[in-house]
Scaffold this motif. Structure first.
Motif, PDB file in Angstrom:
ATOM      1  N   MET A   1      -4.402   7.412   5.535  1.00  0.00           N
ATOM      2  CA  MET A   1      -5.132   7.857   4.389  1.00  0.00           C
ATOM      3  C   MET A   1      -4.571   9.182   3.907  1.00  0.00           C
ATOM      4  SD  MET A   1      -8.874   6.816   4.266  1.00  0.00           S
ATOM      5  CE  MET A   1      -9.210   5.098   4.317  1.00  0.00           C
ATOM      6  N   ALA A   2      -4.608   9.343   2.611  1.00  0.00           N
ATOM      7  CA  ALA A   2      -4.125  10.579   2.012  1.00  0.00           C
ATOM      8  C   ALA A   2      -5.120  11.693   2.293  1.00  0.00           C
ATOM      9  CB  ALA A   2      -3.943  10.401   0.517  1.00  0.00           C
ATOM     10  N   ARG A   3      -4.606  12.876   2.579  1.00  0.00           N
ATOM     11  CA  ARG A   3      -5.512  13.993   2.830  1.00  0.00           C
ATOM     12  C   ARG A   3      -5.953  14.586   1.496  1.00  0.00           C
ATOM     13  NH1 ARG A   3      -0.758  18.052   4.282  1.00  0.00           N
ATOM     14  NH2 ARG A   3      -1.113  19.364   2.473  1.00  0.00           N
ATOM     15  N   PRO A   4      -7.146  15.150   1.463  1.00  0.00           N
ATOM     16  CA  PRO A   4      -7.660  15.714   0.210  1.00  0.00           C
ATOM     17  C   PRO A   4      -6.767  16.853  -0.272  1.00  0.00           C
ATOM     18  CG  PRO A   4      -9.389  15.629   1.898  1.00  0.00           C
ATOM     19  CD  PRO A   4      -8.097  15.267   2.554  1.00  0.00           C
ATOM     20  N   SER A   5      -6.572  16.917  -1.567  1.00  0.00           N
ATOM     21  CA  SER A   5      -5.757  17.983  -2.133  1.00  0.00           C
ATOM     22  C   SER A   5      -6.552  19.280  -2.160  1.00  0.00           C
ATOM     23  CB  SER A   5      -5.329  17.621  -3.562  1.00  0.00           C
ATOM     24  OG  SER A   5      -6.418  17.743  -4.446  1.00  0.00           O
ATOM     25  N   THR A   6      -5.833  20.376  -2.395  1.00  0.00           N
ATOM     26  CA  THR A   6      -6.522  21.667  -2.478  1.00  0.00           C
ATOM     27  C   THR A   6      -7.501  21.678  -3.649  1.00  0.00           C
ATOM     28  OG1 THR A   6      -4.674  22.572  -3.752  1.00  0.00           O
ATOM     29  CG2 THR A   6      -4.664  22.979  -1.388  1.00  0.00           C
ATOM     30  N   ILE A   7      -7.212  20.927  -4.686  1.00  0.00           N
ATOM     31  CA  ILE A   7      -8.115  20.853  -5.837  1.00  0.00           C
ATOM     32  C   ILE A   7      -9.397  20.126  -5.446  1.00  0.00           C
ATOM     33  CG2 ILE A   7      -8.377  20.031  -8.210  1.00  0.00           C
ATOM     34  CD1 ILE A   7      -6.289  22.282  -7.874  1.00  0.00           C
ATOM     35  N   ASP A   8      -9.264  19.040  -4.695  1.00  0.00           N
ATOM     36  CA  ASP A   8     -10.442  18.282  -4.263  1.00  0.00           C
ATOM     37  C   ASP A   8     -11.336  19.097  -3.330  1.00  0.00           C
ATOM     38  OD1 ASP A   8      -9.699  16.028  -5.722  1.00  0.00           O
ATOM     39  OD2 ASP A   8      -8.526  15.209  -4.058  1.00  0.00           O
ATOM     40  N   LYS A   9     -10.766  20.110  -2.684  1.00  0.00           N
ATOM     41  CA  LYS A   9     -11.534  20.946  -1.763  1.00  0.00           C
ATOM     42  C   LYS A   9     -12.243  22.100  -2.469  1.00  0.00           C
ATOM     43  CE  LYS A   9      -8.413  20.103   2.117  1.00  0.00           C
ATOM     44  NZ  LYS A   9      -7.432  20.722   3.039  1.00  0.00           N
ATOM     45  N   LEU A  10     -11.989  22.277  -3.759  1.00  0.00           N
ATOM     46  CA  LEU A  10     -12.622  23.367  -4.509  1.00  0.00           C
ATOM     47  C   LEU A  10     -14.132  23.152  -4.578  1.00  0.00           C
ATOM     48  CD1 LEU A  10     -10.206  23.777  -7.568  1.00  0.00           C
ATOM     49  CD2 LEU A  10     -10.486  25.361  -5.640  1.00  0.00           C
ATOM     50  N   PRO A  11     -14.894  24.256  -4.610  1.00  0.00           N
ATOM     51  CA  PRO A  11     -16.341  24.110  -4.816  1.00  0.00           C
ATOM     52  C   PRO A  11     -16.602  23.428  -6.168  1.00  0.00           C
ATOM     53  CG  PRO A  11     -15.780  26.360  -4.145  1.00  0.00           C
ATOM     54  CD  PRO A  11     -14.487  25.641  -4.403  1.00  0.00           C
ATOM     55  N   ASP A  12     -17.716  22.723  -6.253  1.00  0.00           N
ATOM     56  CA  ASP A  12     -18.024  21.939  -7.455  1.00  0.00           C
ATOM     57  C   ASP A  12     -18.016  22.770  -8.731  1.00  0.00           C
ATOM     58  OD1 ASP A  12     -18.221  19.614  -6.009  1.00  0.00           O
ATOM     59  OD2 ASP A  12     -20.411  19.695  -5.829  1.00  0.00           O
ATOM     60  N   ASP A  13     -18.566  23.986  -8.673  1.00  0.00           N
ATOM     61  CA  ASP A  13     -18.619  24.796  -9.891  1.00  0.00           C
ATOM     62  C   ASP A  13     -17.228  25.209 -10.360  1.00  0.00           C
ATOM     63  OD1 ASP A  13     -18.505  26.439  -7.568  1.00  0.00           O
ATOM     64  OD2 ASP A  13     -19.185  28.176  -8.734  1.00  0.00           O
ATOM     65  N   ILE A  14     -16.342  25.512  -9.435  1.00  0.00           N
ATOM     66  CA  ILE A  14     -14.975  25.895  -9.807  1.00  0.00           C
ATOM     67  C   ILE A  14     -14.197  24.665 -10.273  1.00  0.00           C
ATOM     68  CG2 ILE A  14     -12.794  26.863  -8.960  1.00  0.00           C
ATOM     69  CD1 ILE A  14     -14.471  28.699  -7.154  1.00  0.00           C
ATOM     70  N   LEU A  15     -14.408  23.544  -9.614  1.00  0.00           N
ATOM     71  CA  LEU A  15     -13.752  22.310 -10.045  1.00  0.00           C
ATOM     72  C   LEU A  15     -14.186  21.952 -11.467  1.00  0.00           C
ATOM     73  CD1 LEU A  15     -11.906  19.908  -9.428  1.00  0.00           C
ATOM     74  CD2 LEU A  15     -13.876  18.770  -8.385  1.00  0.00           C
ATOM     75  N   SER A  16     -15.464  22.117 -11.767  1.00  0.00           N
ATOM     76  CA  SER A  16     -15.950  21.849 -13.123  1.00  0.00           C
ATOM     77  C   SER A  16     -15.281  22.770 -14.135  1.00  0.00           C
ATOM     78  CB  SER A  16     -17.470  22.034 -13.202  1.00  0.00           C
ATOM     79  OG  SER A  16     -18.112  21.071 -12.416  1.00  0.00           O
ATOM     80  N   GLN A  17     -15.095  24.025 -13.776  1.00  0.00           N
ATOM     81  CA  GLN A  17     -14.423  24.969 -14.670  1.00  0.00           C
ATOM     82  C   GLN A  17     -12.965  24.560 -14.881  1.00  0.00           C
ATOM     83  OE1 GLN A  17     -15.078  29.175 -13.724  1.00  0.00           O
ATOM     84  NE2 GLN A  17     -16.995  28.599 -12.729  1.00  0.00           N
TER      85      GLN A  17
END
Length: 183
Positions: free
Chosen positions: A1-17
């Motif tokens: 399985m592919a490991r989560p990217s650094t972007i996928d590990k961002l907190p939800d509020d920062i990912l939304s931004q």
């Protein structure tokens, strides 16, 4: 399985931004990366790389493209739904659910799907299949109800015409039909 990217590990509020920045055509990926890294720095978190943001953006663009294609196909089928007999509509919906199940299974087996998303996706697919089954059952009930109504109306019309005797004129028959059907 592919490991989560650094972007996928961002907190939800920062990912939304980040998503909002990437969706804004006035903001370049470099500018979006710089802004997100400024926010991460203020929180004492590690920065994200421009390549990670680029990969995420490409992945979201690909997902968006697939969604647009599926939406176009759905629009095409919706336009035809009015002309499809009940059985064919049910078969079409069944094929769509099977196609989605295949796509999800393939994504899971190739490790493309994030393990955290699998449970929710499988649950959603299960609910879609249940909904499809319920729609098919409701469609069958509606078809049977419509058939009963037509049969009852035909029997009522035949009874009213028979009560007129053998000398019913075409005009009187039309009048009985208008009275019976309200047209």
């Amino acid at each position: 399985m592919a490991r989560p990217s650094t972007i996928d590990k961002l907190p939800d509020d920062i990912l939304s931004q980040l998503q909002a920045l990437l969706a804004d055509p006035r903001v370049s990926q470099l500018q979006a990366t710089a802004e997100i890294n400024r926010i991460l720095s203020s929180q004492g978190a590690k920065p994200v790389s421009t390549s990670a943001v680029n990969r995420y953006s490409q992945r979201m663009d690909a997902v968006g493209k697939r969604l647009k294609e599926r939406h176009a196909v759905a629009d095409m089928w919706i336009a035809k739904f009015g002309r499809l007999p009940e059985g064919q509509l049910g078969q079409l919906i069944t094929q769509l659910v099977q196609s989605l199940a295949f796509d999800v299974s393939l994504a899971m087996s190739e490790g493309v799907m994030d393990p955290g998303d699998m449970e929710g996706t499988v649950k959603m697919l299960k609910e879609l299949a249940i909904t499809q089954d319920r729609l098919e059952a409701a469609s069958s009930r509606n078809a049977a109800r419509e058939s009963d109504i037509r049969k009852q109306a035909a029997e009522e019309l035949a009874h009213r015409a028979a009560s007129e005797g053998d000398s019913i004129t075409p005009e009187r028959l039309r009048e009985i039909i208008r009275e019976s059907y309200g047209v």
